[in-house]
Write an enzyme that holds these catalytic residues in place. Structure first.
Site, short mmCIF file in Angstrom:
data_model
loop_
_atom_site.label_atom_id
_atom_site.label_comp_id
_atom_site.label_asym_id
_atom_site.label_seq_id
_atom_site.Cartn_x
_atom_site.Cartn_y
_atom_site.Cartn_z
N LYS A 30 0.84 -1.20 0.00
CA LYS A 30 0.00 0.00 0.00
C LYS A 30 0.87 1.25 0.00
O LYS A 30 0.59 2.22 -0.72
CB LYS A 30 -0.91 0.01 1.22
CG LYS A 30 -1.78 1.26 1.33
CD LYS A 30 -2.21 1.56 2.75
CE LYS A 30 -1.06 2.08 3.59
NZ LYS A 30 -1.48 2.51 4.95
N SER A 184 3.71 11.54 13.23
CA SER A 184 3.62 10.76 11.99
C SER A 184 4.71 11.20 11.01
O SER A 184 4.81 12.38 10.67
CB SER A 184 2.25 10.94 11.32
OG SER A 184 2.21 10.25 10.08
N SER A 185 5.47 10.22 10.52
CA SER A 185 6.47 10.51 9.49
C SER A 185 5.80 10.92 8.18
O SER A 185 6.45 11.50 7.31
CB SER A 185 7.34 9.28 9.24
OG SER A 185 6.58 8.22 8.65
N GLN A 186 4.49 10.63 8.04
CA GLN A 186 3.79 11.01 6.82
C GLN A 186 3.77 12.52 6.62
O GLN A 186 3.62 12.99 5.49
CB GLN A 186 2.36 10.46 6.84
CG GLN A 186 2.29 8.95 6.67
CD GLN A 186 0.87 8.42 6.74
OE1 GLN A 186 -0.07 9.15 7.05
NE2 GLN A 186 0.71 7.13 6.49
N GLU A 332 4.01 0.11 12.77
CA GLU A 332 2.83 -0.58 12.22
C GLU A 332 2.86 -2.08 12.49
O GLU A 332 1.83 -2.75 12.39
CB GLU A 332 2.74 -0.33 10.72
CG GLU A 332 3.87 -0.95 9.91
CD GLU A 332 3.88 -0.43 8.47
OE1 GLU A 332 3.91 -1.28 7.58
OE2 GLU A 332 3.86 0.79 8.27
N ARG A 404 -5.17 -3.77 11.26
CA ARG A 404 -4.11 -4.50 11.97
C ARG A 404 -4.60 -5.07 13.31
O ARG A 404 -4.03 -6.04 13.81
CB ARG A 404 -2.88 -3.61 12.15
CG ARG A 404 -2.32 -3.16 10.82
CD ARG A 404 -0.84 -2.90 10.83
NE ARG A 404 -0.42 -2.25 9.60
CZ ARG A 404 -0.16 -2.88 8.46
NH1 ARG A 404 -0.28 -4.19 8.40
NH2 ARG A 404 0.21 -2.21 7.38
#
Length: 456
Positions: A30, A184-186, A332, A404
């Site tokens: 993804k 968040s690294s996003q 994750e 998850r």
């Protein structure tokens, strides 16, 4: 047909009666698919994306880009029938002038809600972003603030969260910006992905105390470089916590998506728990995917792995050891690791994952509650979990619409009879048809455990 119609509200997690022995073909990544879609949409020429993941998150990304004017044509390879997971497919991405007005449904996909506002700032016209109720609670303020500093106009009613509207002006100045990406690294990846199209490129400086999931930022950088972008990073001799992207045209490429290694986790866990063997074909020798860390982590927990040209073969002994592990770069993987740790022969401490409280659900609280309600002994810490194995019993394992969590409960169900997974259909977010793949793996038919329609 909806997922709720396909899968019952409570899905009886299959209980393993012996050692598994199967080959499981895992659908595409993804993280790679959605980054590739964004970069191809911003390129100066058409490109191809082969074996993309077809799941809720990736289809939301494709639908959003189409709404902004990008052409995405789906074809099926003549050598494969293709299937709902995207295997055997190729998507041709045809860039065009980004434009609004348009409305983007982000669902609960972090990559869509964070990667696309910078793209929308380059569009001509307003782009509205909305999503699932949980998406309103997920952190987005750092991206909004950074984009405003770079010249974007955004209306979020001062929420720092969804819903919001980006009023694209057809271009964005870019330049230097500071951002706290501790949650968040996003946030960093979101700015880097669109940066080659900014007039001045971008210099992103992370100012927070921690930076989770660094492999995902490395993935973003590697993919940018693959299509011709110039990126300076801490790893390439730049300043610590600073990334610089030079403005320039992006090339159209022909990219094949790697298997999603994080989604291989429950199948490798099955080998570890049952003392069996699972082979995942096409496991890359070198990758930036966080899931590659499973080779080291699950080996430490009692298994053994062998990487060959065919793929990764993981073998368990049936004995599971507790671990003390910093998972900050691979957060994750925490739900699956916690599930395995609950079945170990000694306690485990999982550290460095405080940011998981802001994921699809508060994963630390959810794991603690659900494992404990099956008889476990899990305690939240400031930045993780402490897990003391106890005899577990059956019961309902709630998922909180988190894919998850659903696979974590399924892992426990292998060893504990009577576990029922609430809303197993949420796995469709990244792993289409997980229940059938799980059942086929346990049935021991190597070919049956392939993702549907792969024809491999």
């Amino acid at each position: 047909m909806t997922e709720s119609a396909v899968h019952p509200a409570l899905w009886p997690a299959p209980h393993a009666t012996g050692a598994v022995d199967a080959t499981v073909t895992v659908p595409g990544s993804k993280s790679v698919t959605n980054r590739a879609l964004v970069l191809a949409a911003l390129a100066a020429e058409p490109g191809w994306l082969r074996r993309p993941l077809r799941s809720r998150d990736t289809l939301l990304m494709a639908q959003a880009l189409r709404a902004m004017g990008v052409g995405i044509e789906e074809t099926v390879s003549s050598s494969s029938a293709g299937g709902p997971d995207g295997s055997g497919e190729a998507w041709r991405i045809i860039p065009s002038g980004l434009h609004g007005p348009a409305t983007v449904d982000v669902g609960n996909a972090g990559t869509v809600m964070r990667f696309l506002p910078p793209v929308a700032a380059l569009a001509d016209g307003p782009i509205r972003f909305d999503g699932d109720p949980r998406s309103y609670e997920r952190p987005l303020g750092a991206v909004i603030t950074a984009l405003r500093a770079l010249g974007a106009r955004i209306d979020d009613d001062n929420r720092g969260a969804l819903p919001l509207t980006v009023f694209g002006g057809g271009a964005l100045d870019g330049g230097r910006v500071e951002i706290d990406a501790s949650s968040s690294s996003q946030f960093v990846s979101a700015l880097l992905l669109s940066a080659p199209r900014f007039n001045q490129g971008v210099e992103v400086r992370h100012t927070g105390p921690t930076l989770p999931s660094l492999p995902h930022i490395r993935m973003t950088v590697d993919m940018l470089r693959t299509i011709g972008a110039q990126v300076d990073t801490p790893e390439s001799g730049g300043e610590a916590n600073v990334w610089r992207v030079t403005p320039g045209a992006l090339l159209g490429r022909d990219l094949t998506v790697e298997p999603d290694l994080s989604n291989a986790q429950p199948f490798l866990a099955a080998a570890l728990i049952t003392g069996g063997r699972v082979t995942v074909p096409d496991w890359p020798e070198h990758t930036t995917q966080p899931g590659d860390a499973l080779r080291e982590i699950f080996t430490a927990m009692g298994g053994a792995c062998e990487l060959t040209e065919r793929g990764l073969t993981f073998t368990g002994t049936g004995t599971i050891h507790g671990i003390d592990w910093d998972l900050s770069e691979v957060g994750e993987l925490t739900p699956g690791i916690a599930a395995v740790a609950a079945l170990a022969d000694s306690p485990s401490t999982l550290r460095g994952v405080a940011h998981l409280r802001l994921h699809e659900t508060d994963r630390l609280a959810a794991l603690t509650k659900e494992i404990n309600e099956l008889g476990g002994d899990v305690t939240e810490t400031a930045d993780g979990l402490h897990i003391r194995p106890r005899p577990l019993h059956g019961g309902v394992f709630h998922t909180y619409d988190d894919h998850r969590m659903a696979t974590a409960g399924s892992i426990i169900g292998l060893a504990v009879p009577g576990v029922q997974i609430e809303n197993v259909g949420t796995t469709a977010k990244t792993l289409p048809d997980f229940p059938q793949m799980w059942a086929d793996m346990l049935a021991g038919d190597p070919r049956a455990a392939e993702a549907p329609g792969t024809g491999i």
